[in-house]
Design a protein around this motif. Sequence first.
Motif, short mmCIF file in Angstrom:
data_model
loop_
_atom_site.label_atom_id
_atom_site.label_comp_id
_atom_site.label_asym_id
_atom_site.label_seq_id
_atom_site.Cartn_x
_atom_site.Cartn_y
_atom_site.Cartn_z
N VAL A 98 53.62 -12.17 6.66
CA VAL A 98 54.50 -11.07 7.07
C VAL A 98 55.44 -10.69 5.92
CG1 VAL A 98 56.27 -10.36 8.72
CG2 VAL A 98 54.38 -11.83 9.47
N ARG A 103 55.66 -7.00 3.99
CA ARG A 103 56.89 -6.22 3.79
C ARG A 103 57.14 -5.94 2.31
NH1 ARG A 103 59.44 -9.76 7.63
NH2 ARG A 103 60.43 -10.83 5.88
N SER A 131 59.23 -5.74 10.55
CA SER A 131 58.04 -6.55 10.31
C SER A 131 56.84 -6.02 11.09
CB SER A 131 58.31 -8.01 10.68
OG SER A 131 59.32 -8.56 9.87
N LEU A 133 53.31 -4.33 9.75
CA LEU A 133 52.01 -4.82 10.21
C LEU A 133 51.16 -3.67 10.74
CD1 LEU A 133 50.22 -7.28 10.67
CD2 LEU A 133 51.31 -7.58 12.90
N ALA A 158 55.40 -12.28 13.07
CA ALA A 158 56.33 -11.25 12.62
C ALA A 158 57.59 -11.23 13.47
CB ALA A 158 55.65 -9.88 12.66
#
Length: 475
Positions: free
Chosen positions: A236, A240, A408, A412, A435
């Motif tokens: 995660v 980002r 997050s 995704l 996440a």
Amino acid sequence: MTWTSVLNFTATSILWIAFACFIVVALRNIIALAQLLVAAWVFMTRVRPSAGARDLWDRYADLSPPISVIAPAYNEELSIVQSVKALLALEYPEHEIIVVNDGSKDDTLGELLRGFDMYETKRTQIALLQKTRILATYRSRRYPNLLVVDKENGRKADAANAGIGFARTPLVCVIDADSIIEPDGLLRAAEPFMYDDDSLVAVGGAIRIANGCTVRGGSLQKVGIAEEMVPRFQIVEYLRAFLMNRVANAHRNTLMLISGAFGLFRRSTLVEMGGYRHDTVGEDLELVVRMHRFMRDNNRKYRIAFVPDIVCWTEAPAALRGLDNQRARWQQGALETLQRHRRMIGNPRYGRIGLIAMPQIVLEDVLGPPAELVGYLVLPAAAILGLLDPMMAIAFFFVSVVFGCALSVGTLVLEEQQLRRTPTAKDLLRVGVAAVIENFGYRQINLWYRLTGFRRYFRKENSWAAVPRVGFTTA
């Protein structure tokens, strides 16, 4: 001074600290949201669908400039042979592999010599950038484009500089020895140089976590998700960093970091700059910041680009032990870089780099971590003591934790829409859960590790603690 005055002063100080923490965290998250929106816009309007490997080869085989892939290696005996096999198998017309054994204490050199039938040879450096002594150079009887350099230990920057000194190609790719480049990763990264007007000096690429993936013969055979939660949290984090932060900053021409796991550079620029610095633990960030400074001080037209397609997979720490040293080192390196290039901060001479990019690093790496960690303690305490409206503490929780979950998950979604490299719906759900729950414990632990980086910076520590590795999962 009376006790009443002391209590009033203390209460006022707590309130000011609480408000400062809230403002810093809120501003940092607003910037992150803006980056996510810019990245989504770039993907929808500017990024072409990824071409297949054969299409890339047919299109660029005659245009691709030769590349030297430099892999510094220290205590990598678990994965070095597989990593080098993957480098040798890269789908690129003309590339040389330079593995630099940086005084490993394990059997890294022995694994290389046996695994690739190496013999000692003479190779002259055309640029002397490293500080330590070269012990020997080796060629492979089976792979003429493989060179192994054995040298005294000097850490990664010194090893990378040694490899740059041995390279003879216009472009050099510096990677971590425990990384696996996608078969067409070099072609994807080199593509921007083929449209270049000689202003492009560096290209970064998206990195993904290899933990849980299956490797055979040095190449990635199956994408998987690690069973441990720590690598999932890092998936995660990497999403980002690369799909949100890097894409947005590259679009604004304010990209300040090319990951040490994979970076493609114009060799002549690196040599002219003197290569990587040896006196910092954050050599990848420092190099790119200094590159901006060098080019602007010399009034040269330049670009630093980013390829959002996945080009490289790297092994991440599988447990908190190892992650602590890595994150403290990253934080210490950021502080060292800011201190060294402090005159760039807010300086209009450096354009958007001085006015936007450098202040953003200050916010994210100097003010942000302590403000968030202190905020978790001060705002609830102030609310309990009646010094602050409880809604303020709830709002802080929202902007730090709940908003972090939203960012997050949004990243995704962006990854699934654009790259779709998560193999199954079950795996996507597992990453989605990570996440969310990373914001409840893991995130705060990382803040503590970053404060350790502050301590190391102020103590001027320069030790380099290796991150424990478990090696790749093999088929």
